[in-house]
Each structure stands twice: as C-alpha cells, then as structure tokens.
Design an enzyme around this catalytic site. Structure first.
Site, short mmCIF file in Angstrom:
data_model
loop_
_atom_site.label_atom_id
_atom_site.label_comp_id
_atom_site.label_asym_id
_atom_site.label_seq_id
_atom_site.Cartn_x
_atom_site.Cartn_y
_atom_site.Cartn_z
N CYS A 114 0.84 -1.21 0.00
CA CYS A 114 0.00 0.00 0.00
C CYS A 114 0.88 1.26 0.00
O CYS A 114 1.53 1.54 -0.99
CB CYS A 114 -0.98 -0.04 1.17
SG CYS A 114 -2.35 1.14 1.00
N HIS A 172 -3.70 -5.23 0.26
CA HIS A 172 -3.23 -5.67 1.58
C HIS A 172 -3.22 -7.20 1.67
O HIS A 172 -4.26 -7.80 1.95
CB HIS A 172 -4.11 -5.08 2.68
CG HIS A 172 -3.90 -3.62 2.90
ND1 HIS A 172 -2.94 -3.13 3.76
CD2 HIS A 172 -4.51 -2.54 2.35
CE1 HIS A 172 -2.97 -1.81 3.74
NE2 HIS A 172 -3.91 -1.42 2.89
N GLU A 196 -2.05 -9.01 3.93
CA GLU A 196 -2.11 -9.48 5.31
C GLU A 196 -3.53 -9.70 5.83
O GLU A 196 -3.72 -10.39 6.83
CB GLU A 196 -1.36 -8.50 6.24
CG GLU A 196 -2.02 -7.15 6.45
CD GLU A 196 -1.70 -6.12 5.37
OE1 GLU A 196 -1.93 -4.92 5.61
OE2 GLU A 196 -1.25 -6.51 4.28
N SER A 221 0.40 -12.32 38.21
CA SER A 221 -1.01 -11.91 38.30
C SER A 221 -1.96 -13.08 38.13
O SER A 221 -3.12 -13.00 38.50
CB SER A 221 -1.30 -10.87 37.21
OG SER A 221 -1.28 -11.48 35.92
N GLY A 222 -1.46 -14.18 37.55
CA GLY A 222 -2.34 -15.30 37.22
C GLY A 222 -2.88 -15.22 35.81
O GLY A 222 -3.52 -16.14 35.33
N GLY A 223 -2.61 -14.10 35.12
CA GLY A 223 -2.98 -13.98 33.72
C GLY A 223 -2.05 -14.81 32.85
O GLY A 223 -1.02 -15.32 33.32
N VAL A 224 -2.38 -14.94 31.58
CA VAL A 224 -1.61 -15.80 30.68
C VAL A 224 -0.16 -15.34 30.57
O VAL A 224 0.77 -16.14 30.70
CB VAL A 224 -2.27 -15.84 29.28
CG1 VAL A 224 -1.42 -16.68 28.32
CG2 VAL A 224 -3.67 -16.41 29.36
N ASP A 225 0.05 -14.04 30.36
CA ASP A 225 1.40 -13.55 30.09
C ASP A 225 2.34 -13.74 31.29
O ASP A 225 3.44 -14.28 31.15
CB ASP A 225 1.36 -12.07 29.69
CG ASP A 225 0.49 -11.82 28.48
OD1 ASP A 225 0.27 -12.77 27.71
OD2 ASP A 225 -0.01 -10.68 28.31
N SER A 226 1.92 -13.29 32.47
CA SER A 226 2.80 -13.41 33.64
C SER A 226 2.98 -14.88 34.03
O SER A 226 4.04 -15.28 34.51
CB SER A 226 2.28 -12.59 34.82
OG SER A 226 1.14 -13.17 35.42
N SER A 227 1.95 -15.70 33.82
CA SER A 227 2.04 -17.13 34.16
C SER A 227 3.07 -17.83 33.28
O SER A 227 3.92 -18.60 33.77
CB SER A 227 0.68 -17.80 34.00
OG SER A 227 -0.26 -17.27 34.89
#
Length: 512
Positions: free
Chosen positions: A84, A171, A173, A225-231
């Site tokens: 583009c 595009h 993508e 935190s128990g969230g996906v990322d920190s876990s």
C-alpha cells in the site's frame, strides 16, 4: 538474551494493519520485528535482515513532512516488499510517479495477476484482494514491470525481479485478500530464500538456556497476576532457574471469582514455586474509595501495586532481576512514533525510575497466540493457557463508576455464570474474550409482584486474533437467554441484562 535466527524487518509507516503483517510472517514460522521508519540504514544493516517489508500508512508520498526512507535501503541487496503506502513509497523513491485518482478503491477488489512472477507463483490469474487507498502508482520506476492490475489501479503490483524489489497496492495481510498468505509465503521463501526456523518449541528451549546463562546463581523476582502472560513468563523462568525465582502474587481484591485460590494452587502446588500471596484487598479498596474516573483508577492501582510489591521485595533481601510478562504488542505500542496512546498499559512503564532490578522480559518478542503456544509447550494447564484476557486493574474497570465490595461481588457472580455457560456451550476457545461488567445504571423491573429498581449487567464478548481489532461475538440466542435468566435469578440486586454489539473500533473491548 538475543537468539540468533533469520530476521525479517517490518518497517512501520503508521498503517492500521502493521502488527497483522508481522503476525502473518510469523505464521510462516519466520521471525520478524517491527521497526519505525526513522530507523537509519546503518542500524538496519546491523540487524542483518534477510528481507524487509514496508507497511501501509495514512500519508501521501508527496505530502510535506511525510514518512520517507533513505534510498540506500534499496541498495542493501535485501529483498523488499512494499505494501500500500510502502508500494507507493518504493515507486516514488526510485523515480516512479504517484498520483491521486478521481475514483478511489476501498474494499474487496478483483485483481488480475501475472502468475509467472515468483511473487504470484501458484496463484490464480484473477482473484479477490482488499484495497484501501486514495493514491496510486501511475508510472513505475526504471527496471520495474507491472505484475498485477485492477479496473481502477493500473499498477496493483510491480516488480524489479533482478533486485528482488516488489510493491503491491492491496493488503495481503488481511483475510479478504484470498491469496495473501500464499503471496507472503512466496516472498519469504521463493524470493528471499528464507528458512522456516521460528517455532515455539525452539523458542522455549533457547530462552531457558539464555536465562540460565544470564542469571547464573543470582535471585529473581516475578510479579505474578495469574494472567496468561505473567504465568507463562514465570514458568519459563522457573524452568531455567528453579528455586532462585520467587513469585509475588498481589491479590488486590479485584479478581474474578475464586481466581486467587486457583493461582495459588497451580503455582505453589503443581509447579512447586516459591510463591508469596499478599492479600491486599482492603488496602486497594481504601485507596479507590470515592474514585470513579477510569484512568485515575488505573493509576491508583498501578502505583499501589508497585508499593505493595516493593514492600514484599524488601523482605527478601538482595534481588538482582525482575521478571515482567511484557509481550510484543506492548513493546510496539509503547515504542513507535506512529500510534497514539488509547489507555495506559498496566504492564509497560509505571515502574519506579530508581528501580534496583535488571529486567527479564522473556516474552517481549511474542504475540499473544505465540505466548499461549509456549505455555502449552511448557506443560501449563490448558485451562490456564486459554484463560480469558484480564486487565491488570481487574474488576475495577469492569465496575463503572465508584467501586464498592457489593458491586464487586455482583460483577464476580454474574461474570462466573457467563463464563460457566460459555464453557458448557463449547464456545470457550471460539471467542477471544467474554465477560460481564456493571455499568453505573439502575433500572425499573418487576420481580414477583413487586417493583424493583436494581443494577443492569452488560455482557461483552468479542472475536479477534490479536485484540487490535475485534467484532462482537454472535453467541447463540439460547445461550444468551440461559445466561440472562441465571444472572437475574441467582445474583441479588440485578434485574436487567444487556448484550454489547459494538466492534473495535469504534469501541474498545473493555468498557473503561
């Protein structure tokens, strides 16, 4: 902690699909990074990319102060694909001509393709693309040829096949370009000759080795935190250094139903981690008393979280490293000149300037879907890996207006019912995010023979691949009906349920 692998650079010109381009490249098991267009050719050379992709953007190439690149970037001998605006910029920089037409192209458009070009190898001669442009290339630079056209766009794609420089006006993508992933694969493998050497199994193995070497015998602290990322970040670091890692789980009293107990059970018992749980609910609620502005809530929670965390860290003696669950979209959104801040990130910034730790951010190269894949590789329970995205400030931004313990309990119970019914309907992994929130609204109802004036619960569910854009989820009516009836009957103080049918944009996924 850098890991050697073949690299594609995605040069950011401010387009709305930039992160999507990077994700599409990685879906081909090729590693890529997004860099700002202001990056010098010298700095690009140091990164030793095997291919470069220019993104779209909102500007006109002939506008004053418009984003540009140094011409020398085309002389590096590295294959280039302009998309583009990147296509127009390539033509303009190399001596072609860009104009603004009378008729613009937006949406689904049939494109006629020269499939003898390596870029379009194995693609039909006519197929559907997605256009979103006002300007177009009217004359191609010397040494180029036209390899695709549409009824309104004479240069839908161009190529200098000797120098391996390509440009496409559409595009590739986005999903609406039906041959987009095939075309990107052709660019990566047939044009640039890349190997598919990026996988989550190899990433986890290499990252564990790198963390071991970095940390040595020193101590590491993680805010869990128990969230996906920190876990996933915590388990990855724990696999590398074991008991040298201590996790501090600050329970701010703003979690979902039973979440604190679940986090403690998984990490303390299943993974045998050093875990300190701090029950600070009263402290946080005290600080939030009388506060209704969402940004003020976020800042209070962020600041108080740091204070509690620092107090606990101070009890542990010398700590050398701090683990954060920062992921790639956080890095991109906080580190480029081309995007505005929509909401303050709880995880990026906010750390004290005089912080004594060195940061370990093992996931900072990964998108959310890649983080989940690493979690599965590490043996984290499937249910935790696919846990719903949950904001750092927790239910504080799902209870609109001032927060009270009563409002939190209503929201918790309603949310638990919604999540339970979504699971029973087999929709858990088909919906990106779903939750109940408590708007600051009360309405009249009739329950039994009595008039009521009670709270309204709003249900929000969206489909997405990366949270940058989303659409509201078409949950079957019978599921919504059951959720509604259960909440009204089982949660005291609620007499009305509404379902949010707004996409992002214009709305954000969270209400605050």
């Amino acid at each position: 902690m850098a890991i050697e692998r073949e690299l594609v650079l995605v040069v950011d010109f401010g387009g709305q699909y930039n992160q999507l381009i990077a994700r599409r490249v990685r879906e081909h098991n090729v590693y890529c990074e997004i860099i700002p267009y202001t990056t010098s050719v010298e700095d690009i050379k140091k990164k030793n990319p095997k291919a470069i992709i220019f993104t779209g953007g909102p500007n006109s190439v002939y506008g004053e102060g418009t984003p540009r690149v140094e011409k020398e970037i085309f002389e590096l001998g590295v294959p280039v694909l302009g998309i583009c605006y990147g296509h127009q910029l390539t033509a303009y920089t190399l001596g072609g001509k860009v104009e603004s037409p009378d008729i613009r192209e937006y949406g689904k458009t049939e494109v006629k393709i020269d499939n003898k070009s390596p870029l379009f190898d194995g693609i039909k001669e006519a197929d559907q693309s997605w256009m979103s442009h006002t300007d177009y290339v009217s004359e191609i630079p010397e040494g180029f040829k036209i390899i695709a056209t549409t009824d309104q766009c004479p240069v839908a794609a161009m190529a200098n096949e000797e120098k391996k420089i390509y440009g496409v006006q559409f595009h590739p993508e986005v999903e609406h370009t039906l041959f987009g992933q095939k075309m990107l694969g052709n660019f990566l493998f047939k044009v640039a000759g890349l190997k598919a050497d990026w996988s989550m199994a190899s990433f986890a193995e290499e990252k564990i080795k790198a963390i071991k070497e970095l940390v040595g015998d020193k101590k590491v602290l993680c805010a869990l935190s128990g969230g996906v990322d920190s876990s996933v970040a915590a388990v990855l670091v724990h696999k590398a250094i074991g008991k040298q890692l201590t996790c501090v789980f600050v329970d701010h009293g703003l979690l979902r139903k039973d979440e604190g107990d679940q986090v403690e059970a998984i990490f303390k018992k299943q993974f045998d981690m050093n875990l300190i749980r701090v029950n600070a609910g009263e402290r946080f609620l005290g600080k939030l008393k009388g506060v209704s502005d969402p940004e003020t809530k976020r800042k209070i929670i962020g600041e108080e979280f740091i204070r509690v965390f620092e107090e606990e860290a101070g009890k542990l003696g010398q700590i050398d490293f701090l683990v954060q669950g920062t992921i790639y979209p956080d890095v991109v959104e906080s580190g480029t000149n081309t995007s505005a801040t929509i909401k303050s990130h709880h995880n990026v910034g906010g750390l004290p300037e005089d912080m004594q730790f060195s940061l370990i951010e093992p996931l900072r190269e990964l998108f959310k879907d890649e983080v989940r894949a690493v979690g599965e590789e590490l043996g984290i329970p499937h249910k935790l890996v696919w846990r719903q995205p949950f904001p750092g400030p927790g239910l504080a931004i799902r209870v609109l207006g001032e927060i009270t313990e009563e409002k939190l309990e209503i929201t918790r119970e309603a949310d638990a019912i919604f999540r339970e019914e979504i699971a029973l309907a087999g929709l858990e992994e088909k919906i990106w995010q779903y939750f109940a929130c408590l708007p600051n609204i009360q309405s009249v109802g009739v329950m039994g023979d009595e008039r009521t004036y009670c709270h309204t619960i709003a249900l929000r569910a969206v489909t997405s691949s990366d949270a940058m854009t989303s659409d509201w989820a078409r949950i079957p009516y019978e599921v919504l009906d059951k959720v509604s009836r259960r909440i009204v009957n089982e949660v005291k103080g609620v007499n009305r349920i509404v379902y949010d049918v707004t996409s992002k944009p214009p709305a954000t996924i969270e209400w605050e």
